[in-house]
Scaffold this active site. Structure first.
Site, PDB file in Angstrom:
ATOM      1  N   LYS A  64      14.582   1.475   2.771  1.00  0.00           N
ATOM      2  CA  LYS A  64      13.715   2.602   3.076  1.00  0.00           C
ATOM      3  C   LYS A  64      14.285   3.925   2.581  1.00  0.00           C
ATOM      4  O   LYS A  64      13.569   4.921   2.506  1.00  0.00           O
ATOM      5  CB  LYS A  64      13.482   2.683   4.599  1.00  0.00           C
ATOM      6  CG  LYS A  64      12.726   1.486   5.161  1.00  0.00           C
ATOM      7  CD  LYS A  64      12.459   1.652   6.647  1.00  0.00           C
ATOM      8  CE  LYS A  64      11.673   0.477   7.195  1.00  0.00           C
ATOM      9  NZ  LYS A  64      11.388   0.626   8.651  1.00  0.00           N
TER      10      LYS A  64
ATOM     11  N   GLY B 282       0.789  -1.229   0.000  1.00  0.00           N
ATOM     12  CA  GLY B 282       0.000   0.000   0.000  1.00  0.00           C
ATOM     13  C   GLY B 282       0.816   1.271   0.000  1.00  0.00           C
ATOM     14  O   GLY B 282       0.271   2.366  -0.145  1.00  0.00           O
ATOM     15  N   GLY B 283       2.142   1.144   0.148  1.00  0.00           N
ATOM     16  CA  GLY B 283       2.981   2.330   0.310  1.00  0.00           C
ATOM     17  C   GLY B 283       3.457   2.925  -0.996  1.00  0.00           C
ATOM     18  O   GLY B 283       3.743   2.208  -1.963  1.00  0.00           O
TER      19      GLY B 283
ATOM     20  N   GLN C 112      -6.533  -2.377   1.272  1.00  0.00           N
ATOM     21  CA  GLN C 112      -6.476  -1.874   2.632  1.00  0.00           C
ATOM     22  C   GLN C 112      -7.628  -0.880   2.831  1.00  0.00           C
ATOM     23  O   GLN C 112      -8.117  -0.283   1.872  1.00  0.00           O
ATOM     24  CB  GLN C 112      -5.134  -1.173   2.807  1.00  0.00           C
ATOM     25  CG  GLN C 112      -4.685  -0.890   4.214  1.00  0.00           C
ATOM     26  CD  GLN C 112      -3.240  -0.386   4.228  1.00  0.00           C
ATOM     27  OE1 GLN C 112      -2.617  -0.253   3.184  1.00  0.00           O
ATOM     28  NE2 GLN C 112      -2.726  -0.116   5.408  1.00  0.00           N
TER      29      GLN C 112
END
Length: 479
Positions: free
Chosen positions: A367, A111-112, A186
């Protein structure tokens, strides 16, 4: 007499606070109903179910009076509650490995967005190695598993409203792979005005000005959204028993280093194994939480669990995940809050839960661009979608890499390397300012490159930097 007055005052205050909470809750319900009336019939049906989850979260948020944990009750987990990975690995594979694997489903959070790295689409579509994206590597890993053992392990992606459309287009490229891919969405929750405690959304739309009014509520939403989608029941009907990578009765945790001090950790709390996140820690104990001596492991959110257990706990409403209040400031300066939950927080709800202390080789997060540099380098070998430390590396630890703000966005990061340097013998790399790297550069030991404001440093092709500090202005001009 003074004690009686104090008691009465406390009673009045408690009654006032309760009335205020009720007013906030009633106002929120009215706003949500108004939003539902603006939606299409099909959209309203989905959103009403999601709003039920949001209402429960908002109700609990209004009840919160302080930190979610009593620090005095926190203890280290018992030794037998966290098993060493090597001990489990030594047991070997079961005789009927295919039968065991056919009960498995791999669930991945998808979902990111890659906004922190300057990307517009799903983070899973960032190229990380040999033009392979995160998603490519995942599909290759599962296909290799299915081909090797002649099994049918599916991949399940939890998309968000931000990533669903782009992801479904990309999935067409995998239709000839030996992997079944399922998706579910989501939940979509409204961001809350920090002052009024009301949604900032005026319509149900997620495009244009309405886009920033909504958010996906953290990976802890996997339990509810997986169940609400109907996919959980479908997989159970197909004989799937436990997923890998999203929720479980064993939690993977590597040994913590100073780079991981903000990561959640497993603790013993009131006779239960529990996940403690930094957002739950009282301010006076944050330094203690970050300690690598008291809390020696951190949570990777790579989890395993019985699917029937998820279904049972979800139906009985027994998954009590602590609320994470995530403050944000939108582009226009408006302060909002997001109510989120973490997937690992469910550990206290499962019987016989345990942790697995995995080596660092089993944990390779990307990240930042600094992380991306590591996985793109010759430190790692790529085999069937898996990245493993090169056997040519003499030390099992990864170098510490810190790239400056000029490398934050992926496209700018890539433009600064003619190709990725040789890093097999690198221990530490710091780069700051306007710096570029030529072809076949080699970095060894500790290398620090600092281009001050207004300066530029071009590391020439074929350069070998070993235990060097480079600063000032260095330009290599074409002739």
């Amino acid at each position: 007499m003074s004690l009686l007055v104090a008691d009465l005052a406390r009673g009045v205050m408690t009654e006032f606070q309760e009335k205020l909470r009720q007013q906030h809750e009633e106002a929120m319900h009215r706003e949500l109903e108004a939003l539902l009336h603006s939606a299409s019939e099909s959209q309203a049906e989905i959103s009403r179910k999601e709003f039920d989850g949001f209402k429960k979260l908002f109700h609990r948020f209004l009840q919160v009076k302080g930190p979610a944990v009593d620090w005095a009750k926190i203890n280290r987990p018992p030794e037998d509650s966290i098993q060493p990975y090597e001990k489990i690995r030594a047991k070997g594979l079961p005789e009927d490995i295919a039968s065991s694997l056919n009960k498995l489903a791999v669930v991945k959070l998808n979902g990111g967005l890659g906004t922190s790295m300057g990307c517009k689409g799903p983070k899973s579509l960032i190229s990380v190695r040999s033009e392979n994206t995160f998603l490519d590597l995942t599909v290759q890993q599962i296909e290799h598993l299915n081909k090797t053992f002649n099994t049918d392990v599916p991949l399940v992606l939890m998309n968000s409203f931000n990533t669903d459309e782009d992801t479904k287009k990309i999935l067409l490229k995998y239709k000839h792979y030996k992997v079944k891919i399922h998706t579910f969405n989501q939940s979509r929750y409204p961001r809350i005005n920090k002052e009024s405690l009301l949604p900032i959304a005026r319509t149900m739309g997620t495009s244009g000005e309405s886009a920033e009014a909504w958010y996906p509520p953290g990976h802890g939403d996997v339990y509810a959204s997986f169940s609400n989608s109907g996919l959980l029941d479908r997989l159970l009907a197909e004989g799937k028993d436990r997923p890998s990578g999203a929720a479980s009765s064993s939690w993977r945790s590597p040994t913590k280093t100073r780079a991981d001090v903000k990561g959640g950790t497993l603790i013993q709390y009131e006779d239960h194994l529990r996940l403690l996140e930094i957002a739950q820690v009282p301010k006076a104990h944050v330094d203690e939480f970050k300690s690598v001596t008291k809390f020696k492991i951190f949570n990777t959110n790579n989890l395993w669990i019985s699917l029937p257990a998820i279904k049972r706990l979800q139906e009985k409403n027994q998954l009590d995940l602590e609320i994470i209040v995530n403050p944000k400031t939108l582009d226009g300066g408006l302060n909002v809050i997001q109510l989120e939950t973490a997937v690992g927080a469910a550990i206290k709800s499962f019987n016989n839960a345990m942790g697995v202390n995995v080596p660092r080789s089993r944990f390779l997060p990307v990240k930042t661009s600094s992380d991306l540099l590591l996985v793109m380098s010759n430190l790692y070998s790529l085999d069937a979608g898996s990245l493993t430390m090169s056997q040519k590396r003499e030390f099992p630890t990864t170098p510490h890499v810190k790239l400056g703000s000029s490398f934050t966005k992926v496209q700018e990061f890539l433009s600064r390397f003619e190709n990725i340097p040789d890093m097999l013998e690198l221990d530490h790399l710091t780069v700051s300012g306007d710096v570029t790297f030529g072809n076949k550069v080699s970095l060894k030991g500790t290398v620090i490159i600092i281009a001050n404001h207004g300066d530029r440093i071009d590391i020439p092709a074929g350069a070998m930097l070993e235990n060097k500090i480079v600063s000032g202005n260095l330009r290599i001009l074409d002739h």
